[in-house]
Scaffold this motif. Structure first.
Motif, PDB file in Angstrom:
ATOM      1  N   ASP A  18       0.801  -1.250   0.145  1.00 23.68           N
ATOM      2  CA  ASP A  18       0.103  -0.057  -0.063  1.00 23.68           C
ATOM      3  C   ASP A  18       1.041   1.172  -0.066  1.00 23.68           C
ATOM      4  N   LEU A  19       0.405   2.453   0.296  1.00 18.62           N
ATOM      5  CA  LEU A  19       0.893   3.801   0.149  1.00 18.62           C
ATOM      6  C   LEU A  19       2.098   3.887   1.295  1.00 18.62           C
ATOM      7  N   THR A  20       1.965   2.769   2.073  1.00 15.29           N
ATOM      8  CA  THR A  20       2.874   3.028   3.558  1.00 15.29           C
ATOM      9  C   THR A  20       4.045   1.835   3.495  1.00 15.29           C
ATOM     10  N   THR A  21       3.628   0.598   2.668  1.00  9.46           N
ATOM     11  CA  THR A  21       4.357  -0.515   2.801  1.00  9.46           C
ATOM     12  C   THR A  21       4.996  -1.145   1.913  1.00  9.46           C
ATOM     13  N   ILE A  22       6.106  -1.520   1.706  1.00 15.23           N
ATOM     14  CA  ILE A  22       6.773  -2.348   0.699  1.00 15.23           C
ATOM     15  C   ILE A  22       7.252  -3.669   1.433  1.00 15.23           C
ATOM     16  N   ARG A  23       6.928  -4.532   0.663  1.00 18.70           N
ATOM     17  CA  ARG A  23       7.363  -6.179   1.206  1.00 18.70           C
ATOM     18  C   ARG A  23       8.107  -6.403   0.179  1.00 18.70           C
ATOM     19  N   ALA A  24       9.655  -7.100   0.983  1.00 20.32           N
ATOM     20  CA  ALA A  24      10.656  -7.501   0.256  1.00 20.32           C
ATOM     21  C   ALA A  24      10.795  -9.021   0.693  1.00 20.32           C
ATOM     22  N   VAL A  25      11.070  -9.787  -0.158  1.00 22.52           N
ATOM     23  CA  VAL A  25      11.151 -11.010   0.048  1.00 22.52           C
ATOM     24  C   VAL A  25      12.523 -11.674  -0.358  1.00 22.52           C
ATOM     25  N   VAL A  26      13.269 -12.012   0.666  1.00 21.01           N
ATOM     26  CA  VAL A  26      14.796 -12.371   0.525  1.00 21.01           C
ATOM     27  C   VAL A  26      14.797 -13.808   0.590  1.00 21.01           C
ATOM     28  N   ILE A  27      15.091 -14.538  -0.608  1.00 21.13           N
ATOM     29  CA  ILE A  27      15.253 -15.943  -0.597  1.00 21.13           C
ATOM     30  C   ILE A  27      16.519 -16.622  -0.010  1.00 21.13           C
ATOM     31  N   ILE A  28      16.390 -17.503   1.018  1.00 22.38           N
ATOM     32  CA  ILE A  28      17.746 -17.991   1.594  1.00 22.38           C
ATOM     33  C   ILE A  28      17.563 -19.362   1.641  1.00 22.38           C
ATOM     34  N   PRO A  29      18.138 -20.074   0.487  1.00 22.63           N
ATOM     35  CA  PRO A  29      18.051 -21.535   0.657  1.00 22.63           C
ATOM     36  C   PRO A  29      18.615 -22.403   2.064  1.00 22.63           C
ATOM     37  N   ASP A  30      17.695 -23.206   2.264  1.00 24.24           N
ATOM     38  CA  ASP A  30      17.979 -24.113   3.521  1.00 24.24           C
ATOM     39  C   ASP A  30      17.482 -23.494   4.835  1.00 24.24           C
ATOM     40  N   LEU A  31      17.130 -22.312   4.753  1.00 24.67           N
ATOM     41  CA  LEU A  31      16.649 -21.431   5.737  1.00 24.67           C
ATOM     42  C   LEU A  31      15.507 -22.223   6.435  1.00 24.67           C
ATOM     43  N   GLU A  32      15.554 -22.637   7.620  1.00 26.77           N
ATOM     44  CA  GLU A  32      14.537 -23.360   8.357  1.00 26.77           C
ATOM     45  C   GLU A  32      13.878 -22.737   9.615  1.00 26.77           C
ATOM     46  N   VAL A  33      12.557 -22.506   9.683  1.00 25.41           N
ATOM     47  CA  VAL A  33      11.758 -21.674  10.679  1.00 25.41           C
ATOM     48  C   VAL A  33      11.134 -22.727  11.823  1.00 25.41           C
ATOM     49  N   THR A  34      10.991 -22.222  12.726  1.00 27.83           N
ATOM     50  CA  THR A  34      10.079 -22.822  13.891  1.00 27.83           C
ATOM     51  C   THR A  34       8.745 -22.709  13.569  1.00 27.83           C
ATOM     52  N   SER A  35       7.993 -23.706  13.916  1.00 25.40           N
ATOM     53  CA  SER A  35       6.600 -23.447  13.618  1.00 25.40           C
ATOM     54  C   SER A  35       5.829 -22.583  14.500  1.00 25.40           C
ATOM     55  N   LYS A  36       4.864 -21.875  13.838  1.00 23.81           N
ATOM     56  CA  LYS A  36       4.050 -20.785  14.604  1.00 23.81           C
ATOM     57  C   LYS A  36       2.905 -21.298  15.467  1.00 23.81           C
ATOM     58  N   VAL A  37       3.111 -21.813  16.584  1.00 22.13           N
ATOM     59  CA  VAL A  37       2.227 -22.332  17.509  1.00 22.13           C
ATOM     60  C   VAL A  37       2.027 -21.050  18.544  1.00 22.13           C
ATOM     61  N   PHE A  38       2.910 -20.643  18.892  1.00 24.12           N
ATOM     62  CA  PHE A  38       2.568 -19.284  19.797  1.00 24.12           C
ATOM     63  C   PHE A  38       3.525 -18.169  19.076  1.00 24.12           C
ATOM     64  N   GLY A  39       2.915 -17.168  18.515  1.00 23.88           N
ATOM     65  CA  GLY A  39       3.631 -16.046  18.261  1.00 23.88           C
ATOM     66  C   GLY A  39       4.171 -16.354  16.654  1.00 23.88           C
ATOM     67  N   ALA A  40       5.090 -15.511  16.293  1.00 25.51           N
ATOM     68  CA  ALA A  40       5.681 -15.508  14.974  1.00 25.51           C
ATOM     69  C   ALA A  40       6.738 -16.488  14.691  1.00 25.51           C
ATOM     70  N   ALA A  41       6.811 -17.074  13.716  1.00 21.00           N
ATOM     71  CA  ALA A  41       8.017 -18.114  13.177  1.00 21.00           C
ATOM     72  C   ALA A  41       9.340 -17.288  13.201  1.00 21.00           C
ATOM     73  N   LYS A  42      10.368 -18.058  13.808  1.00 19.60           N
ATOM     74  CA  LYS A  42      11.852 -17.302  13.938  1.00 19.60           C
ATOM     75  C   LYS A  42      12.683 -18.698  13.179  1.00 19.60           C
ATOM     76  N   PRO A  43      13.859 -18.177  12.952  1.00 14.26           N
ATOM     77  CA  PRO A  43      14.987 -19.116  12.355  1.00 14.26           C
ATOM     78  C   PRO A  43      15.147 -20.092  13.309  1.00 14.26           C
ATOM     79  N   LYS A  44      15.359 -21.322  12.690  1.00 13.02           N
ATOM     80  CA  LYS A  44      15.769 -22.247  13.685  1.00 13.02           C
ATOM     81  C   LYS A  44      17.405 -22.018  14.095  1.00 13.02           C
TER      82      LYS A  44
END
Length: 124
Positions: A18-44
């Motif tokens: 929108d007029l206030t937000t840009i989304r940049a997606v950076v592709i990092i091969p083999d990056l694993e994240v925690t599952s989002k059970v509580f809160g946001a996902a984070k890198p493992k």
């Protein structure tokens, strides 16, 4: 991380949400994240991701360990199409993705600049 280390430049896509937000997606091969059970996902534990936002630029560095190998990535934008508010920028994670939500300092469209040059507006 010492200077002179070899960093790969990751693939990046950017879109104006929108007029206030840009989304940049950076592709990092083999990056694993925690599952989002509580809160946001984070890198493992196999990865370290460090986003750094400035008023008119940003950098994201990622180090991913896969077995005995360490892959290093760095994406730097020296000059964005406009200013951002570093403290309002956010980072989210998905499998093999670092998603940067850049909060613009002023409501405006960056569509023309993004379509012509992408995020990086600095002349080389």
């Amino acid at each position: 991380m010492a200077e002179g280390e070899e960093f790969r430049i990751p693939t990046v896509t950017a879109e104006e949400i929108d007029l206030t937000t840009i989304r940049a997606v950076v592709i990092i091969p083999d990056l694993e994240v925690t599952s989002k059970v509580f809160g946001a996902a984070k890198p493992k534990k196999n990865a370290t991701v460090v986003p750094k936002f400035e008023n008119n630029s940003f950098e994201v560095t990622a180090v991913v360990k896969k077995k005995e190998k360490e892959n290093k990535f760095r994406y730097t934008v020296k000059k964005l199409p406009g200013d951002i508010v570093p403290e309002k920028c956010k980072t989210e994670y998905k499998k093999e993705q670092v998603i940067l939500l850049l909060h613009k300092a002023e409501e405006s469209s960056w569509a023309v600049q993004l379509s012509k040059r992408g995020l990086e507006q600095a002349e080389d």
